[in-house]
Design an enzyme around this catalytic site. Structure first.
Site, PDB file in Angstrom:
ATOM      1  N   LYS A  23     -11.425  -3.240   3.825  1.00 57.82           N
ATOM      2  CA  LYS A  23     -10.628  -4.469   3.725  1.00 57.82           C
ATOM      3  C   LYS A  23      -9.239  -4.249   4.315  1.00 57.82           C
ATOM      4  CE  LYS A  23      -8.438  -5.421  -0.289  1.00 57.82           C
ATOM      5  NZ  LYS A  23      -7.010  -5.749  -0.076  1.00 57.82           N
ATOM      6  N   ASN A  24      -8.611  -3.139   3.881  1.00 57.50           N
ATOM      7  CA  ASN A  24      -7.219  -2.920   4.269  1.00 57.50           C
ATOM      8  C   ASN A  24      -7.054  -2.563   5.737  1.00 57.50           C
ATOM      9  OD1 ASN A  24      -6.417  -3.566   1.751  1.00 57.50           O
ATOM     10  ND2 ASN A  24      -5.900  -1.478   1.088  1.00 57.50           N
ATOM     11  N   ARG A  95      -1.507 -11.381   0.482  1.00 52.23           N
ATOM     12  CA  ARG A  95      -0.269 -10.693   0.802  1.00 52.23           C
ATOM     13  C   ARG A  95      -0.341  -9.989   2.155  1.00 52.23           C
ATOM     14  NH1 ARG A  95       2.811  -6.348   0.766  1.00 52.23           N
ATOM     15  NH2 ARG A  95       4.930  -6.656   0.020  1.00 52.23           N
ATOM     16  N   ASP A 119       1.699  -9.554  -6.179  1.00 48.65           N
ATOM     17  CA  ASP A 119       0.304  -9.844  -6.497  1.00 48.65           C
ATOM     18  C   ASP A 119      -0.084  -9.116  -7.775  1.00 48.65           C
ATOM     19  OD1 ASP A 119       0.064  -7.287  -5.602  1.00 48.65           O
ATOM     20  OD2 ASP A 119      -1.525  -7.658  -4.155  1.00 48.65           O
ATOM     21  N   ASP A 309      -4.791   3.228  -5.091  1.00 47.75           N
ATOM     22  CA  ASP A 309      -5.858   2.250  -5.325  1.00 47.75           C
ATOM     23  C   ASP A 309      -7.019   2.835  -6.134  1.00 47.75           C
ATOM     24  OD1 ASP A 309      -4.309   0.494  -3.935  1.00 47.75           O
ATOM     25  OD2 ASP A 309      -5.579   0.364  -2.170  1.00 47.75           O
TER      26      ASP A 309
HETATM   27  C1  UD1 Z   1      -1.139  -0.987   1.256  1.00 46.53           C
HETATM   28  C2  UD1 Z   1      -2.475  -1.426   0.696  1.00 46.53           C
HETATM   29  C3  UD1 Z   1      -2.528  -1.219  -0.807  1.00 46.53           C
HETATM   30  C4  UD1 Z   1      -2.172   0.207  -1.159  1.00 46.53           C
HETATM   31  C5  UD1 Z   1      -0.850   0.610  -0.516  1.00 46.53           C
HETATM   32  C6  UD1 Z   1      -0.484   2.061  -0.726  1.00 46.53           C
HETATM   33  C7  UD1 Z   1      -3.094  -3.245   2.168  1.00 46.53           C
HETATM   34  C8  UD1 Z   1      -3.369  -4.693   2.318  1.00 46.53           C
HETATM   35  N1  UD1 Z   1      -2.657  -2.842   0.976  1.00 46.53           N
HETATM   36  O1  UD1 Z   1      -0.148  -1.844   0.691  1.00 46.53           O
HETATM   37  O2  UD1 Z   1      -3.837  -1.536  -1.261  1.00 46.53           O
HETATM   38  O3  UD1 Z   1      -2.060   0.311  -2.565  1.00 46.53           O
HETATM   39  O4  UD1 Z   1      -0.906   0.376   0.902  1.00 46.53           O
HETATM   40  O5  UD1 Z   1      -1.488   2.884  -0.265  1.00 46.53           O
HETATM   41  O6  UD1 Z   1      -3.290  -2.461   3.087  1.00 46.53           O
HETATM   42  N2  UD1 Z   1       8.013  -0.606   0.010  1.00 46.53           N
HETATM   43  C9  UD1 Z   1       9.351  -0.879   0.090  1.00 46.53           C
HETATM   44  N3  UD1 Z   1       9.812  -1.552   1.179  1.00 46.53           N
HETATM   45  C10 UD1 Z   1       9.007  -1.965   2.183  1.00 46.53           C
HETATM   46  C11 UD1 Z   1       7.633  -1.682   2.089  1.00 46.53           C
HETATM   47  C12 UD1 Z   1       7.164  -0.996   0.975  1.00 46.53           C
HETATM   48  O7  UD1 Z   1      10.115  -0.544  -0.791  1.00 46.53           O
HETATM   49  O8  UD1 Z   1       9.484  -2.574   3.148  1.00 46.53           O
HETATM   50  C13 UD1 Z   1       7.509   0.125  -1.185  1.00 46.53           C
HETATM   51  C14 UD1 Z   1       6.647  -0.774  -2.029  1.00 46.53           C
HETATM   52  O9  UD1 Z   1       7.432  -1.500  -2.946  1.00 46.53           O
HETATM   53  C15 UD1 Z   1       5.752   0.206  -2.726  1.00 46.53           C
HETATM   54  C16 UD1 Z   1       5.595   1.342  -1.718  1.00 46.53           C
HETATM   55  O10 UD1 Z   1       6.635   1.152  -0.773  1.00 46.53           O
HETATM   56  O11 UD1 Z   1       6.363   0.720  -3.872  1.00 46.53           O
HETATM   57  C17 UD1 Z   1       4.256   1.383  -1.020  1.00 46.53           C
HETATM   58  O12 UD1 Z   1       4.077   0.233  -0.246  1.00 46.53           O
HETATM   59  P1  UD1 Z   1       3.263   0.210   1.109  1.00 46.53           P
HETATM   60  O13 UD1 Z   1       2.867   1.583   1.505  1.00 46.53           O
HETATM   61  O14 UD1 Z   1       4.028  -0.618   2.086  1.00 46.53           O
HETATM   62  O15 UD1 Z   1       1.946  -0.563   0.680  1.00 46.53           O
HETATM   63  P2  UD1 Z   1       1.337  -1.881   1.299  1.00 46.53           P
HETATM   64  O16 UD1 Z   1       1.266  -1.771   2.777  1.00 46.53           O
HETATM   65  O17 UD1 Z   1       2.007  -3.062   0.718  1.00 46.53           O
END
Ligand code: UD1
Length: 428
Positions: A23-24, A95, A119, A309
């Site tokens: 999915k991701n 998201r 979410d 996850d």
């Molecule tokens: C993706 C996955 C999610 C998984 C996560 C970590 C998808 C759709 N989702 O989410 O299932 O749990 O990776 O493996 O692919 N953060 C910031 N600033 C930013 C971006 C992120 O502070 O600009 C922080 C977030 O708050 C969080 C952490 O970084 O605490 C991890 O986020 P990130 O790696 O970006 O995860 P996603 O891409 O949102």
């Protein structure tokens, strides 16, 4: 209509189960198709609602999307001119819609993408996404709930060091940099297999990307990309779910299409706890040893660490393992919604900040529980399989977002699980 799963505990899951594309990854690949005019074809796409929502979003941008859930093929026909506004209604539903940000800025010079709400798994910033695009020369601000990015004269390559290896930020910077002028270096990039998959698609489109899968990605911008055909990488989180299902129910499952090399940390932990893990020609197999397996500590980390996850599955596993374990969540705050529901099933688990202390009990006790997101929902179903009597898991629509026909796959492994309408006291 709301639905729930009715589960009778007691089965040791055994047999084969297949995993399809992640999915991701699929969602990001669909968004990346925006980068090239013409028909991009994706295969091995999972049959889940999120793909339908991403298809809707891309259609709203002018893309002709043909999605056949049965064959797992998505054909995206991208016009010469695409829209640039991702509506709040769609972003709120998904998201991952934020992943159109990089492709839109690169391709059209502008993007208005609604800022997603949480979410239900803690707050998640977009600051690294925004800072990355700004470093590439875009102006970025938030206006009326939309993140508005503009680069009327195109983007220019530069060196970007991410403060944290965010998956989403790495993806948006990568998909923007492929059409930027000159070289972009992304340092401290996320290393998830889904990033490598995205880079593979981009290279297939004619992009120049090296280092994906390591913490330093180098992109040499090109003027134009062309459409291509690409198979989505197998879903490591779905595969890991089956590994934990085998261990927790003390069963024996072969995960067809599963990539053990994408699950080194969790599979090593299960092996140490007493499982046999074997790479087979068709995937991998996890077989529990005799008796209760040993509890083990888990601390989630960016890839190749233990995936956040899979954290709810580690809690459910430890709830019935022999001994005590500490599960630490390092990526997201408040991602412990499984715990209060597991407690309803008789688990002995206490949250303390970003830790959960779990003391294993021999068996759980069936009860009605509520799933609040994809993974915690699936973890509750597995917990229901090791609970005495009947467990009802509400909120099945969350589980459907990550697991195509979950109950059918479980039944194929010997579980007694059925889907039924949920009673909803609020409905009248
Ligand atoms: C993706 C996955 C999610 C998984 C996560 C970590 C998808 C759709 N989702 O989410 O299932 O749990 O990776 O493996 O692919 N953060 C910031 N600033 C930013 C971006 C992120 O502070 O600009 C922080 C977030 O708050 C969080 C952490 O970084 O605490 C991890 O986020 P990130 O790696 O970006 O995860 P996603 O891409 O949102």
């Amino acid at each position: 209509m709301r639905e729930r799963f009715r589960i009778y505990g007691g089965a040791r899951l055994a047999g084969e189960v297949a995993v399809v594309g992640a999915k991701n990854s699929a969602l990001k690949l669909m968004a990346a198709a925006l980068l090239a005019e013409g028909r991009t074809t994706l295969t091995n796409v999972p049959a889940i609602a999120d793909v339908t929502i991403m298809a809707q979003l891309l259609r709203s941008l002018g893309v002709d999307v043909d999605y056949d859930p049965d064959s797992g093929v998505v054909v995206l026909d991208v016009p010469e001119t695409v829209g640039h506004r991702a509506d709040y209604r769609l972003v709120r539903a998904l998201r991952a819609s934020i992943s159109v940000l990089g492709p839109l800025v690169a391709r059209t010079g502008e993007a208005d993408v609604a800022v997603p709400g949480g979410d239900a798994i803690g707050s998640r910033g977009l600051d690294l996404h925004a800072a990355g695009l700004e470093a590439l020369g875009a102006s970025v601000h938030v206006s009326h709930g939309y993140l508005v990015a503009a680069a009327p004269h195109g983007l220019s390559g530069t060196e970007i060091r991410l403060e944290f290896p965010s998956v989403g930020a790495t993806e948006n910077i990568l998909t923007a940099a492929v059409l930027a002028r000159g070289r972009t270096v992304i340092d401290n990039a996320a290393r998830e297999p889904e990033i490598e998959d995205l880079a593979d698609l981009l290279v297939g489109m004619g992009a120049q990307v090296t280092g994906a899968g390591t913490s330093c990605i180098v992109v040499d911008g090109v003027e134009v990309l062309k459409p291509t055909t690409h198979a989505v990488v197998p879903d490591r989180i779905a595969a890991g779910t089956w590994a934990f299902a085998a261990a927790t129910t003390r069963g024996d499952i072969e995960v067809l299409g599963g990539r053990a090399d994408h699950l080194r940390a969790p599979l090593a932990a299960l092996e140490r706890a007493g499982c046999t893990v074997e790479v087979t020609g068709r995937g991998f197999r996890v077989a529990a040893g005799p008796g209760r397996l040993a509890a083990f500590d888990v601390a989630t980390l960016p890839y190749p660490g233990f995936p956040t996850d899979l954290q709810p599955f580690a809690i459910a596993y430890n709830a019935v393992a022999s001994g005590s374990a500490m599960v630490t969540e390092n990526l997201f705050e408040a991602r412990f919604r499984t715990v209060q529901e597991l407690a309803r099933l008789g688990a002995d688990a206490q949250v303390d900040g970003h830790h959960v202390m779990v003391h294993g009990v021999p068996i759980l006790s069936g009860a009605p529980v509520e799933s609040s997101d994809i993974r915690s929902g699936a973890a509750l179903v597995i917990a229901g399989l090791v609970a005495e009597g009947e467990t009802l898991v509400s909120g099945v629509h969350h589980i459907d977002r990550g697991y195509p026909r979950f109950e059918e796959a479980l039944r194929g492994l010997g579980a007694d699980v059925s889907r039924e309408p949920d009673e909803d006291l609020w409905e009248d």
